[in-house]
Design a protein around this motif. Structure first.
Motif, PDB file in Angstrom:
ATOM      1  N   ILE A  22       0.856  -1.185   0.000  1.00  0.00           N
ATOM      2  CA  ILE A  22       0.000   0.000   0.000  1.00  0.00           C
ATOM      3  C   ILE A  22       0.894   1.239   0.000  1.00  0.00           C
ATOM      4  O   ILE A  22       1.803   1.348   0.816  1.00  0.00           O
ATOM      5  CB  ILE A  22      -0.929  -0.008   1.232  1.00  0.00           C
ATOM      6  N   ASP A  23       0.639   2.161  -0.900  1.00  0.00           N
ATOM      7  CA  ASP A  23       1.415   3.397  -0.984  1.00  0.00           C
ATOM      8  C   ASP A  23       0.869   4.383   0.049  1.00  0.00           C
ATOM      9  O   ASP A  23      -0.290   4.799  -0.024  1.00  0.00           O
ATOM     10  CB  ASP A  23       1.322   3.982  -2.388  1.00  0.00           C
ATOM     11  N   LEU A  32      -5.800   2.232   4.274  1.00  0.00           N
ATOM     12  CA  LEU A  32      -4.845   2.237   5.382  1.00  0.00           C
ATOM     13  C   LEU A  32      -5.357   1.433   6.565  1.00  0.00           C
ATOM     14  O   LEU A  32      -4.578   0.816   7.294  1.00  0.00           O
ATOM     15  CB  LEU A  32      -4.527   3.673   5.795  1.00  0.00           C
ATOM     16  N   GLU A  33      -6.678   1.423   6.744  1.00  0.00           N
ATOM     17  CA  GLU A  33      -7.269   0.668   7.849  1.00  0.00           C
ATOM     18  C   GLU A  33      -7.076  -0.835   7.701  1.00  0.00           C
ATOM     19  O   GLU A  33      -7.233  -1.584   8.668  1.00  0.00           O
ATOM     20  CB  GLU A  33      -8.753   0.989   7.988  1.00  0.00           C
ATOM     21  N   SER A  34      -6.716  -1.296   6.521  1.00  0.00           N
ATOM     22  CA  SER A  34      -6.466  -2.727   6.329  1.00  0.00           C
ATOM     23  C   SER A  34      -5.119  -3.144   6.917  1.00  0.00           C
ATOM     24  O   SER A  34      -4.840  -4.340   7.041  1.00  0.00           O
ATOM     25  CB  SER A  34      -6.532  -3.095   4.845  1.00  0.00           C
ATOM     26  N   LEU A  35      -4.302  -2.178   7.299  1.00  0.00           N
ATOM     27  CA  LEU A  35      -2.996  -2.482   7.878  1.00  0.00           C
ATOM     28  C   LEU A  35      -3.138  -2.852   9.353  1.00  0.00           C
ATOM     29  O   LEU A  35      -3.980  -2.283  10.050  1.00  0.00           O
ATOM     30  CB  LEU A  35      -2.067  -1.272   7.742  1.00  0.00           C
ATOM     31  N   GLY A  54       2.666  17.298   3.169  1.00  0.00           N
ATOM     32  CA  GLY A  54       3.047  16.773   1.860  1.00  0.00           C
ATOM     33  C   GLY A  54       3.323  15.277   1.938  1.00  0.00           C
ATOM     34  O   GLY A  54       3.160  14.652   2.982  1.00  0.00           O
ATOM     35  N   PRO A  55       3.751  14.714   0.824  1.00  0.00           N
ATOM     36  CA  PRO A  55       3.940  13.262   0.771  1.00  0.00           C
ATOM     37  C   PRO A  55       5.101  12.789   1.639  1.00  0.00           C
ATOM     38  O   PRO A  55       6.031  13.547   1.928  1.00  0.00           O
ATOM     39  CB  PRO A  55       4.240  13.001  -0.706  1.00  0.00           C
ATOM     40  N   PHE A  76       3.450  -3.089  10.349  1.00  0.00           N
ATOM     41  CA  PHE A  76       2.992  -2.928   8.964  1.00  0.00           C
ATOM     42  C   PHE A  76       4.071  -2.481   7.978  1.00  0.00           C
ATOM     43  O   PHE A  76       3.803  -2.359   6.792  1.00  0.00           O
ATOM     44  CB  PHE A  76       1.785  -1.977   8.880  1.00  0.00           C
ATOM     45  N   ARG A  77       5.288  -2.284   8.415  1.00  0.00           N
ATOM     46  CA  ARG A  77       6.317  -1.704   7.534  1.00  0.00           C
ATOM     47  C   ARG A  77       6.561  -2.494   6.254  1.00  0.00           C
ATOM     48  O   ARG A  77       6.886  -1.920   5.218  1.00  0.00           O
ATOM     49  CB  ARG A  77       7.629  -1.491   8.286  1.00  0.00           C
ATOM     50  N   ASP A  78       6.419  -3.812   6.292  1.00  0.00           N
ATOM     51  CA  ASP A  78       6.648  -4.615   5.099  1.00  0.00           C
ATOM     52  C   ASP A  78       5.442  -4.615   4.148  1.00  0.00           C
ATOM     53  O   ASP A  78       5.513  -5.182   3.063  1.00  0.00           O
ATOM     54  CB  ASP A  78       6.993  -6.057   5.478  1.00  0.00           C
ATOM     55  N   LEU A  79       4.353  -3.985   4.575  1.00  0.00           N
ATOM     56  CA  LEU A  79       3.123  -3.968   3.764  1.00  0.00           C
ATOM     57  C   LEU A  79       2.895  -2.635   3.073  1.00  0.00           C
ATOM     58  O   LEU A  79       1.895  -2.459   2.388  1.00  0.00           O
ATOM     59  CB  LEU A  79       1.915  -4.286   4.671  1.00  0.00           C
ATOM     60  N   VAL A  80       3.811  -1.672   3.306  1.00  0.00           N
ATOM     61  CA  VAL A  80       3.630  -0.331   2.747  1.00  0.00           C
ATOM     62  C   VAL A  80       4.843   0.102   1.937  1.00  0.00           C
ATOM     63  O   VAL A  80       5.935  -0.449   2.074  1.00  0.00           O
ATOM     64  CB  VAL A  80       3.336   0.710   3.853  1.00  0.00           C
TER      65      VAL A  80
END
Length: 86
Positions: A22-23, A32-35, A54-55, A76-80
């Protein structure tokens, strides 16, 4: 019943996006709630932070968002990801 059943529950959502990470810069609050560890309050804080600051330039910068600490980040770091293109 195994602990894995919860991650497959359609009502609970999947912990991974079907198309990859997920970006953090483009994901909706709902995505984001799926994390793991991210609910409505934290997802809203991430979206609000993007609007003000900003980004994200790195995934690690999400820890600057109030309510996102090292433990939550580790979950969640490996999922984003963050898109590095301008």
């Amino acid at each position: 019943i195994s602990d894995n059943a919860a991650s497959q529950d359609p009502a609970g959502g999947d912990t991974q996006s079907p198309t990859g990470p997920i970006d953090l810069n483009t994901a909706s609050a709902e995505m984001l709630e799926s994390l793991p560890g991210i609910g409505p309050v934290r997802s809203g804080a991430i979206v609000a932070d993007r609007g003000v600051n900003g980004p994200f330039l790195t995934v690690e910068q999400v820890m600057m968002v109030q309510g996102i600490g090292a433990i939550t980040y580790t979950n969640f770091r490996d999922l984003v990801t963050v898109d590095e293109s301008p």
